[in-house]
Motif scaffolding. Structure first.
Motif, PDB file in Angstrom:
ATOM      1  N   LEU A 106       0.834  -1.202   0.000  1.00  0.00           N
ATOM      2  CA  LEU A 106       0.000   0.000   0.000  1.00  0.00           C
ATOM      3  C   LEU A 106       0.866   1.248   0.000  1.00  0.00           C
ATOM      4  CD1 LEU A 106      -2.736  -0.882   2.644  1.00  0.00           C
ATOM      5  CD2 LEU A 106      -2.937  -0.973   0.151  1.00  0.00           C
ATOM      6  N   ARG A 107       0.350   2.286  -0.665  1.00  0.00           N
ATOM      7  CA  ARG A 107       0.973   3.615  -0.632  1.00  0.00           C
ATOM      8  C   ARG A 107      -0.047   4.582  -0.037  1.00  0.00           C
ATOM      9  NH1 ARG A 107       4.902   5.625  -3.794  1.00  0.00           N
ATOM     10  NH2 ARG A 107       3.549   7.286  -4.585  1.00  0.00           N
ATOM     11  N   LEU A 157       4.622   5.067   3.374  1.00  0.00           N
ATOM     12  CA  LEU A 157       4.014   6.313   3.821  1.00  0.00           C
ATOM     13  C   LEU A 157       4.679   7.461   3.079  1.00  0.00           C
ATOM     14  CD1 LEU A 157       3.849   5.560   7.655  1.00  0.00           C
ATOM     15  CD2 LEU A 157       2.002   5.346   5.976  1.00  0.00           C
ATOM     16  N   VAL A 158       3.862   8.230   2.364  1.00  0.00           N
ATOM     17  CA  VAL A 158       4.370   9.278   1.478  1.00  0.00           C
ATOM     18  C   VAL A 158       3.850  10.625   1.952  1.00  0.00           C
ATOM     19  CG1 VAL A 158       4.499  10.091  -0.910  1.00  0.00           C
ATOM     20  CG2 VAL A 158       4.295   7.626  -0.434  1.00  0.00           C
ATOM     21  N   ASP A 159       4.734  11.530   2.291  1.00  0.00           N
ATOM     22  CA  ASP A 159       4.295  12.873   2.680  1.00  0.00           C
ATOM     23  C   ASP A 159       3.642  13.567   1.491  1.00  0.00           C
ATOM     24  OD1 ASP A 159       5.115  12.643   5.272  1.00  0.00           O
ATOM     25  OD2 ASP A 159       6.974  13.758   5.023  1.00  0.00           O
ATOM     26  N   THR A 160       2.476  14.151   1.741  1.00  0.00           N
ATOM     27  CA  THR A 160       1.758  14.855   0.690  1.00  0.00           C
ATOM     28  C   THR A 160       1.041  16.050   1.295  1.00  0.00           C
ATOM     29  OG1 THR A 160       0.234  14.571  -1.186  1.00  0.00           O
ATOM     30  CG2 THR A 160      -0.395  13.538   0.892  1.00  0.00           C
ATOM     31  N   THR A 161       0.437  16.854   0.446  1.00  0.00           N
ATOM     32  CA  THR A 161      -0.292  18.045   0.894  1.00  0.00           C
ATOM     33  C   THR A 161      -1.589  18.170   0.119  1.00  0.00           C
ATOM     34  OG1 THR A 161       1.778  19.209   1.401  1.00  0.00           O
ATOM     35  CG2 THR A 161      -0.202  20.555   1.135  1.00  0.00           C
ATOM     36  N   VAL A 162      -2.673  18.383   0.828  1.00  0.00           N
ATOM     37  CA  VAL A 162      -3.931  18.783   0.189  1.00  0.00           C
ATOM     38  C   VAL A 162      -3.952  20.301   0.260  1.00  0.00           C
ATOM     39  CG1 VAL A 162      -6.430  18.519   0.122  1.00  0.00           C
ATOM     40  CG2 VAL A 162      -5.006  16.654   1.014  1.00  0.00           C
ATOM     41  N   ASP A 186      -2.941   5.147  -2.662  1.00  0.00           N
ATOM     42  CA  ASP A 186      -4.147   4.348  -2.431  1.00  0.00           C
ATOM     43  C   ASP A 186      -5.159   5.085  -1.566  1.00  0.00           C
ATOM     44  OD1 ASP A 186      -3.448   1.831  -3.786  1.00  0.00           O
ATOM     45  OD2 ASP A 186      -1.851   1.752  -2.296  1.00  0.00           O
ATOM     46  N   ALA A 187      -4.684   5.907  -0.648  1.00  0.00           N
ATOM     47  CA  ALA A 187      -5.563   6.663   0.248  1.00  0.00           C
ATOM     48  C   ALA A 187      -4.717   7.667   1.016  1.00  0.00           C
ATOM     49  CB  ALA A 187      -6.279   5.729   1.232  1.00  0.00           C
ATOM     50  N   LEU A 188      -5.392   8.614   1.632  1.00  0.00           N
ATOM     51  CA  LEU A 188      -4.766   9.503   2.591  1.00  0.00           C
ATOM     52  C   LEU A 188      -5.001   8.950   3.989  1.00  0.00           C
ATOM     53  CD1 LEU A 188      -5.975  12.973   1.209  1.00  0.00           C
ATOM     54  CD2 LEU A 188      -3.855  11.753   0.660  1.00  0.00           C
ATOM     55  N   VAL A 189      -4.064   9.180   4.908  1.00  0.00           N
ATOM     56  CA  VAL A 189      -4.198   8.695   6.280  1.00  0.00           C
ATOM     57  C   VAL A 189      -3.921   9.845   7.238  1.00  0.00           C
ATOM     58  CG1 VAL A 189      -1.797   7.846   6.289  1.00  0.00           C
ATOM     59  CG2 VAL A 189      -3.441   6.984   7.983  1.00  0.00           C
ATOM     60  N   TYR A 190      -4.810  10.015   8.220  1.00  0.00           N
ATOM     61  CA  TYR A 190      -4.670  11.125   9.174  1.00  0.00           C
ATOM     62  C   TYR A 190      -5.487  10.812  10.427  1.00  0.00           C
ATOM     63  CZ  TYR A 190      -9.163  12.365   7.029  1.00  0.00           C
ATOM     64  OH  TYR A 190     -10.450  12.335   6.557  1.00  0.00           O
ATOM     65  N   LEU A 196     -11.284   1.500  -1.387  1.00  0.00           N
ATOM     66  CA  LEU A 196     -10.949   2.068  -0.081  1.00  0.00           C
ATOM     67  C   LEU A 196     -11.251   1.069   1.030  1.00  0.00           C
ATOM     68  CD1 LEU A 196      -9.973   4.369   1.692  1.00  0.00           C
ATOM     69  CD2 LEU A 196     -12.284   5.327   1.616  1.00  0.00           C
ATOM     70  N   LEU A 197     -12.350   0.350   0.932  1.00  0.00           N
ATOM     71  CA  LEU A 197     -12.668  -0.644   1.948  1.00  0.00           C
ATOM     72  C   LEU A 197     -11.643  -1.780   1.956  1.00  0.00           C
ATOM     73  CD1 LEU A 197     -16.553  -0.766   1.619  1.00  0.00           C
ATOM     74  CD2 LEU A 197     -15.265  -0.096   3.659  1.00  0.00           C
ATOM     75  N   ALA A 198     -11.133  -2.154   0.781  1.00  0.00           N
ATOM     76  CA  ALA A 198     -10.086  -3.177   0.723  1.00  0.00           C
ATOM     77  C   ALA A 198      -8.809  -2.671   1.379  1.00  0.00           C
ATOM     78  CB  ALA A 198      -9.824  -3.581  -0.730  1.00  0.00           C
ATOM     79  N   VAL A 199      -8.461  -1.408   1.122  1.00  0.00           N
ATOM     80  CA  VAL A 199      -7.294  -0.800   1.769  1.00  0.00           C
ATOM     81  C   VAL A 199      -7.489  -0.780   3.283  1.00  0.00           C
ATOM     82  CG1 VAL A 199      -6.029   1.375   2.051  1.00  0.00           C
ATOM     83  CG2 VAL A 199      -6.649   0.579  -0.247  1.00  0.00           C
TER      84      VAL A 199
END
Length: 447
Positions: A226-227, A261-266, A360-364, A435-438
């Motif tokens: 996963l990413r 885990l990839v740092d990103t910005t919205v 694959d998704a954002l995590v917070y 998303l549910l699979a992730v």
């Protein structure tokens, strides 16, 4: 069956003994037993069992969603006796699968808040600390699942109303893409932002309910790692110290399990949400609520927006409806808000299409702090500072809700004082099955 122990659908569907009707009857008794927590507004007076894969499985329904055999009060006095005589689409599909509705759950009045401190029907109390809020607005649904009365309960989510109580109570809270679970047949806030969702004890149960409601089978997990995007600016700022520590440990577990885990910005997510989120709600509720009232078969069809407002019991809800009724958010303001929403959706799409490859998704963290004390309706404590309760609690769930993103909150861990912390995963609109699979893969690693 303990009314204080959360249980999965399978644990209800395959009980150690007794027919399905006995399981439902026991659930009805348990619903009465947790009334000290303010979980239910109405409880069934007899056990009715349907045929299908969920035969004998009890469920609860938030009392702003229409049900054929119960009143739908919206948690507000003006609708206390309203009987729409119809099922919301999600309720109907679950009944067709054999599930039994054992009661309607308490909520923040008209679902316009996150504490479930309802001045008309009483507060919903946290199942682990009765001096604290269970979260909202789907607080009663969360307590019904967290205390083992039912394995799943329907809620609604406009700005975090399923995910916030899930995070506070240590549950899974699933918010589908707007429209995926049907629309209408429920007391509305905003047709742009409202969606029905579900609170469960596992992602597998949330996926099963989603499959039954939509008719779409779950997505199979992919073999590749996963990413997950970590939007630190805005979403990880100013967390209370206990929440920050639980999240740090959770991300470490994910990384140790092979998640990239990839740092990103919205970009400007919170600024854009502040620009458009509330204007959309205030403009749409002033139109959507009267339309719902007019669709009712009983005397409530003659109610006006002003009639409902006049009888509102909770001060914070009264203030919100007064602003909606003032006409401040006119058509021009509303159109500009929708344009800002489009920019917000573009910002999410850009964050998901990371320069190093798609995420694959954002995590917070679902909420920046743990469940606040009951009565902290205006401000609450965050590491020794008083902060606005509502705006702080929805800080992370609000932007994606406004943008129409599907999201799921999972238990991330427990603080040193025994309070749950939630971790959210969020994906692009219509990416629900993936998303549910992730979420299932992430849940396995967090366990």
């Amino acid at each position: 069956m303990s009314s204080r122990t959360p249980r999965s659908i399978d644990q209800f569907r395959d009980p150690p003994g007794g027919p399905p009707s006995a399981v439902v009857a026991t659930s009805i008794e348990a619903a009465h037993e947790v009334q000290d927590l303010g979980a239910f507004i109405a409880v069934a007076d007899r056990a009715e069992v349907g045929d299908g894969p969920l035969s004998g499985v009890p469920m609860a329904v938030k009392d702003n969603l229409d049900t054929l055999d119960f009143a739908t009060t919206g948690g507000t006095p003006a609708l206390a006796a309203s009987r729409p005589g119809r099922d919301h689409h999600a309720v109907a599909r679950l009944r067709e699968a054999g599930a039994s509705v054992v009661g309607k759950t308490n909520l923040h009045e008209l679902a316009l808040g996150i504490t479930s401190n309802n001045a008309a029907f009483g507060p919903v109390r946290h199942p682990h600390d009765t001096c604290r809020s269970a979260g909202g607005s789907s607080g009663g649904s969360a307590v019904a699942v967290a205390t083992g009365v039912v394995p799943f309960a329907l809620g609604s989510d406009t700005g975090g109303s399923v995910r916030v109580p899930a995070a506070f109570c240590g549950l899974v809270g699933w918010r589908p893409t707007v429209g995926r679970w049907g629309s209408g047949r429920g007391v509305p806030i905003s047709h742009t932002r409202d969606t029905v969702g579900v609170l469960t004890t596992t992602v597998a149960d949330a996926a099963l309910v989603d499959e039954i409601v939509t008719g779409e089978p779950p997505a199979l997990p992919e073999a590749r790692p996963l990413r997950l995007g970590v939007p630190r600016p805005g979403f990880y700022d100013d967390l209370d110290s206990t929440t920050a520590e639980v999240m740090r440990r959770a991300l470490d577990r994910l990384a140790d399990g092979g998640v990239e885990l990839v740092d990103t910005t919205v970009a400007d997510a919170h600024e854009l949400d502040a620009e458009c989120g509330f204007p959309i709600v205030f403009h749409e509720i002033a139109r959507d609520l009267p339309d719902y009232l007019a669709s009712l078969p009983g005397p409530e069809r003659h109610l006006t927006f002003a009639d409902v407002l006049e009888r509102v019991a909770s001060p914070d809800v009264r203030g919100a409806l007064e602003l909606a009724a003032s006409g401040t958010v006119d058509e021009a303001v509303y159109r500009r808000a929708l344009e800002a929403r489009d920019r917000l959706r573009d910002a999410y799409a850009a964050a998901m299409q990371h320069p190093t490859g798609p995420l694959d998704a954002l995590v917070y963290p679902t909420v920046p702090l743990v469940a606040p004390p009951l009565g902290d309706d205006d401000t609450t404590d965050l590491d020794g500072r008083r902060v606005p309760t509502f705006l702080t609690v929805i800080r992370n769930t609000g932007p994606g809700s406004t943008a129409g993103m599907p999201a799921v909150s999972l238990p991330a861990g427990i603080t040193g004082t025994g309070l749950p912390v939630g971790l959210s995963l969020e994906a692009a609109p219509a990416g629900d099955r993936r998303l549910l699979a992730v979420a299932r893969a992430v849940e396995d690693l967090l366990r």
